[in-house]
Design a protein around this motif. Structure first.
Motif, mmCIF file in Angstrom:
data_model
loop_
_atom_site.group_PDB
_atom_site.id
_atom_site.type_symbol
_atom_site.label_atom_id
_atom_site.label_comp_id
_atom_site.label_asym_id
_atom_site.label_seq_id
_atom_site.Cartn_x
_atom_site.Cartn_y
_atom_site.Cartn_z
ATOM 1 N N ILE A 141 -0.579 0.062 -1.244
ATOM 2 C CA ILE A 141 -2.044 0.101 -1.113
ATOM 3 C C ILE A 141 -2.432 0.822 0.180
ATOM 4 O O ILE A 141 -3.287 1.707 0.184
ATOM 5 C CB ILE A 141 -2.628 -1.337 -1.131
ATOM 6 N N GLU A 142 -1.747 0.430 1.274
ATOM 7 C CA GLU A 142 -2.057 1.065 2.568
ATOM 8 C C GLU A 142 -1.784 2.566 2.534
ATOM 9 O O GLU A 142 -2.509 3.348 3.145
ATOM 10 C CB GLU A 142 -1.242 0.420 3.695
ATOM 11 N N GLY A 143 -0.734 2.945 1.802
ATOM 12 C CA GLY A 143 -0.362 4.355 1.731
ATOM 13 C C GLY A 143 -1.276 5.166 0.809
ATOM 14 O O GLY A 143 -1.086 6.363 0.651
ATOM 15 N N GLY A 144 -2.203 4.457 0.183
ATOM 16 C CA GLY A 144 -3.170 5.143 -0.669
ATOM 17 C C GLY A 144 -2.592 5.689 -1.976
ATOM 18 O O GLY A 144 -3.170 6.572 -2.598
ATOM 19 N N LEU A 145 -1.445 5.128 -2.372
ATOM 20 C CA LEU A 145 -0.863 5.576 -3.643
ATOM 21 C C LEU A 145 -1.619 4.966 -4.816
ATOM 22 O O LEU A 145 -2.420 4.045 -4.651
ATOM 23 C CB LEU A 145 0.624 5.194 -3.706
ATOM 24 N N SER A 146 -1.288 5.456 -5.997
ATOM 25 C CA SER A 146 -2.030 5.017 -7.175
ATOM 26 C C SER A 146 -1.786 3.539 -7.487
ATOM 27 O O SER A 146 -0.729 2.987 -7.195
ATOM 28 C CB SER A 146 -1.607 5.880 -8.362
ATOM 29 N N ALA A 147 -2.758 2.928 -8.111
ATOM 30 C CA ALA A 147 -2.687 1.515 -8.486
ATOM 31 C C ALA A 147 -1.505 1.236 -9.410
ATOM 32 O O ALA A 147 -0.999 0.121 -9.463
ATOM 33 C CB ALA A 147 -3.992 1.100 -9.143
ATOM 34 N N ASP A 148 -1.068 2.256 -10.107
ATOM 35 C CA ASP A 148 0.094 2.116 -10.983
ATOM 36 C C ASP A 148 1.279 1.521 -10.266
ATOM 37 O O ASP A 148 1.982 0.644 -10.769
ATOM 38 C CB ASP A 148 0.527 3.514 -11.481
ATOM 39 N N PHE A 149 1.510 2.039 -9.056
ATOM 40 C CA PHE A 149 2.672 1.588 -8.285
ATOM 41 C C PHE A 149 2.502 0.154 -7.802
ATOM 42 O O PHE A 149 3.459 -0.586 -7.684
ATOM 43 C CB PHE A 149 2.913 2.531 -7.100
ATOM 44 N N VAL A 150 1.262 -0.202 -7.544
ATOM 45 C CA VAL A 150 0.995 -1.576 -7.104
ATOM 46 C C VAL A 150 1.343 -2.550 -8.221
ATOM 47 O O VAL A 150 1.968 -3.586 -7.991
ATOM 48 C CB VAL A 150 -0.491 -1.723 -6.695
ATOM 49 N N THR A 151 0.974 -2.174 -9.442
ATOM 50 C CA THR A 151 1.209 -3.109 -10.548
ATOM 51 C C THR A 151 2.707 -3.337 -10.776
ATOM 52 O O THR A 151 3.108 -4.431 -11.135
ATOM 53 C CB THR A 151 0.568 -2.620 -11.871
ATOM 54 N N ILE A 152 3.501 -2.318 -10.528
ATOM 55 C CA ILE A 152 4.954 -2.488 -10.721
ATOM 56 C C ILE A 152 5.475 -3.596 -9.805
ATOM 57 O O ILE A 152 6.190 -4.501 -10.240
ATOM 58 C CB ILE A 152 5.703 -1.154 -10.447
ATOM 59 N N ASP A 153 5.081 -3.562 -8.546
ATOM 60 C CA ASP A 153 5.535 -4.588 -7.605
ATOM 61 C C ASP A 153 4.951 -5.965 -7.921
ATOM 62 O O ASP A 153 5.637 -6.976 -7.814
ATOM 63 C CB ASP A 153 5.168 -4.178 -6.168
ATOM 64 N N LEU A 154 3.699 -5.969 -8.309
ATOM 65 C CA LEU A 154 3.079 -7.266 -8.628
ATOM 66 C C LEU A 154 3.789 -7.907 -9.817
ATOM 67 O O LEU A 154 4.042 -9.110 -9.843
ATOM 68 C CB LEU A 154 1.591 -7.101 -8.937
ATOM 69 N N LYS A 155 4.112 -7.074 -10.788
ATOM 70 C CA LYS A 155 4.798 -7.574 -11.983
ATOM 71 C C LYS A 155 6.164 -8.141 -11.590
ATOM 72 O O LYS A 155 6.557 -9.221 -12.047
ATOM 73 C CB LYS A 155 4.964 -6.403 -12.966
ATOM 74 N N SER A 156 6.889 -7.434 -10.723
ATOM 75 C CA SER A 156 8.207 -7.920 -10.301
ATOM 76 C C SER A 156 8.086 -9.242 -9.555
ATOM 77 O O SER A 156 8.887 -10.157 -9.759
ATOM 78 C CB SER A 156 8.896 -6.903 -9.396
ATOM 79 N N ALA A 157 7.089 -9.341 -8.685
ATOM 80 C CA ALA A 157 6.899 -10.591 -7.935
ATOM 81 C C ALA A 157 6.609 -11.732 -8.909
ATOM 82 O O ALA A 157 7.148 -12.834 -8.786
ATOM 83 C CB ALA A 157 5.749 -10.435 -6.941
#
Ligand code: GDP
Length: 466
Positions: A422-438
């Motif tokens: 999120i801080e790096g301003g990357l796409s939300a797609d990448f955020v969801t991958i980590d959230l899903k893993s958590a």
């Protein structure tokens, strides 16, 4: 994973001796599965003439177990607990006979002859889990409860057994799922351009979740100590009072001597409970053994124990000048959590403490007399202080196992990864991958996303009949 309506479990009926084997007043053979009641009715003859199948659930019937030729094996009480109101949520029958090895062996063999199969380790609890009665953390707590060595360990186990950990984890997972849903909606409609605000809100929620996980992780080291004991080594040259200290520690709270079956070990594990903290005293037998004078061996052994220990109690005789052997003991303390115990405080001191205290300023010093049991209160308070930092006794300790701790760490690391994205301003797609893993890692703790292999491995650690 959870199949609450699957009352048949794995489809067959299992049977095992549920009590410890040996001569005992009573012993229990437990059956679980669709045939449990029918099998029991074939070998049990109630004094009242009632059949189990016609008797309401949870009612004890008195009578006799007979073999297939009709000869009496034992007098007993039989209770049926019908699905879903039983431990496994299947039909369960408990046959309470006298506790002899032969009696119980005969009853067990009869249940096998009539169609039950031997239960695997932990299979009753596994069925309880698969049928949705317990989550995985609670199922694991069953074993902790059975093997609890101290009151504190029992308390932690009961908290887990009654769903304490699940109550912490589930809201976290729900929150993650809500974030995922929200993010995915945003991704699907990128033209809405609400991503920045959304991500900011998500980051805030992630930080909150991380704080909860961190708290669980912090409590986990206490949890591990309460469950496994604080591995403690008492070291020192011969005759400084190691065995006397050991006896003094063991004497106060009646120590529980365990000798763990199935492990090849020539030492005795002894637990001394110090203000609720179980000390697992390393190689008690070795400490008690007469020193053989072969000093090299003594130091080697002290080194081994010190290496394996969470806490080293280094004992010195304050009534005699320090020697080169004492120096060798000091050298072993490097990098360890250690207390320097100046024993024989009832005698006149032979050396001044201040030079030692400045040399070893990072260690706690205690003046004690193992023989007169003086100074032990202070020592114990210091030991307890290592486990519980100030005020921590009230903290909810819910995580006790290395695996659970690792899963929490992995979940936290995914959440931190999401924050970085999120801080790096990357796409939300990448955020969801980590959230899903958590979300998945947290689910492994409760068993919601655990694979069959993990589940099998956990229950394989149980004993038969549990
Ligand atoms: P270990 O070889 O280090 O295990 O030492 P022991 O516990 O066998 O003790 C050696 C000797 O020191 C025994 O005679 C004990 O009675 C004595 N001793 C141990 N602790 C004390 C103490 O606090 N005061 C006095 N006066 N003697 C002690």
């Amino acid at each position: 994973m959870t199949t609450a309506d699957n009352f048949g479990g794995e489809g067959d009926t299992i049977s095992a001796i549920a009590t410890a084997v040996g001569e005992a007043g009573i012993g229990i053979v437990r059956l679980s599965g669709a045939l449990a009641v029918a099998i029991a009715d074939k070998i049990f003859v109630a004094a009242s003439g009632l059949r189990l199948a016609e008797t309401p659930s949870h009612r004890a019937l008195y009578g006799h177990i007979k073999d297939l030729t009709g000869s009496i094996i034992d007098e007993c009480l039989v209770i049926s607990m019908r699905a879903p109101h039983s431990y496994t949520r299947e039909d369960v029958v408990e046959i309470q006979s006298h506790g002899g090895r032969v009696v119980m062996g005969r009853i067990l063999a009869l249940t096998y002859e009539l169609g039950a199969r031997p239960a695997q380790r932990g299979e009753f609890t596994k069925r309880a889990f698969l049928n949705g009665r317990l989550d995985l953390s609670a199922a694991e707590a069953v074993m902790d409860l059975i093997s609890a060595k101290t009151e504190a360990a029992r308390q932690v186990a009961v908290k887990q057994l009654t769903g304490g950990l699940r109550r912490k984890i589930e809201p976290l997972r729900d929150e993650l799922l809500a974030m995922l849903a929200h993010l995915e909606a945003t991704i699907d409609f990128p033209e809405d351009d609400i991503e920045a605000a959304t991500l900011e809100a998500v980051a805030e929620k992630i930080n909150k979740s991380l704080a909860v996980i961190q708290e669980l992780i912090t409590g986990a080291s206490t949890g591990r100590i309460l469950r496994e004991g604080l591995k403690t080594a008492i070291i020192g040259k011969p005759n400084v009072g190691k065995s006397s200290l050991l006896n003094a520690l063991l004497a106060e709270e009646r120590a529980i001597v365990t000798d763990i079956p199935g492990t090849t070990r020539d030492t005795i594990e002894e637990y001394a409970e110090v203000e609720g903290v179980p000390l697992l005293l390393i190689d008690t037998a070795g400490i008690r053994e007469a020193e053989d004078g072969a000093e090299k061996l003594g130091i080697e052994r002290a080194r081994r124990w010190a290496t394996a220990a969470d806490l080293v109690l280094a004992v010195f005789d304050h009534s005699k000048p320090l020697t080169a052997e004492d120096e060798a003991i000091f050298a072993l303390l490097k990098g360890k959590t250690a207390f320097i115990l100046l024993n024989k405080s009832d005698l006149a001191p032979a050396f001044d403490l201040s030079p030692l205290q400045s040399r070893f300023s990072s260690y706690k010093f205690c003046s004690i007399s193992a023989k007169r049991e003086q100074g032990l209160t202070e020592l114990k308070a210091a030991i307890a202080g290592l486990t519980y930092t100030a005020g921590e006794t009230d903290r909810e300790v819910l995580v006790t196992k290395e695996e659970q701790l690792n899963l929490l760490r992995e979940a936290a690391s995914h959440l931190r990864g999401a924050l970085t994205t999120i801080e790096g301003g990357l796409s939300a797609d990448f955020v969801t991958i980590d959230l899903k893993s958590a979300w998945e890692k947290l689910g492994e703790i409760t068993g919601d996303t655990a694979t069959e292999d993990i589940i099998d491995e956990i229950f394989a650690r149980f004993c038969i009949g549990k």
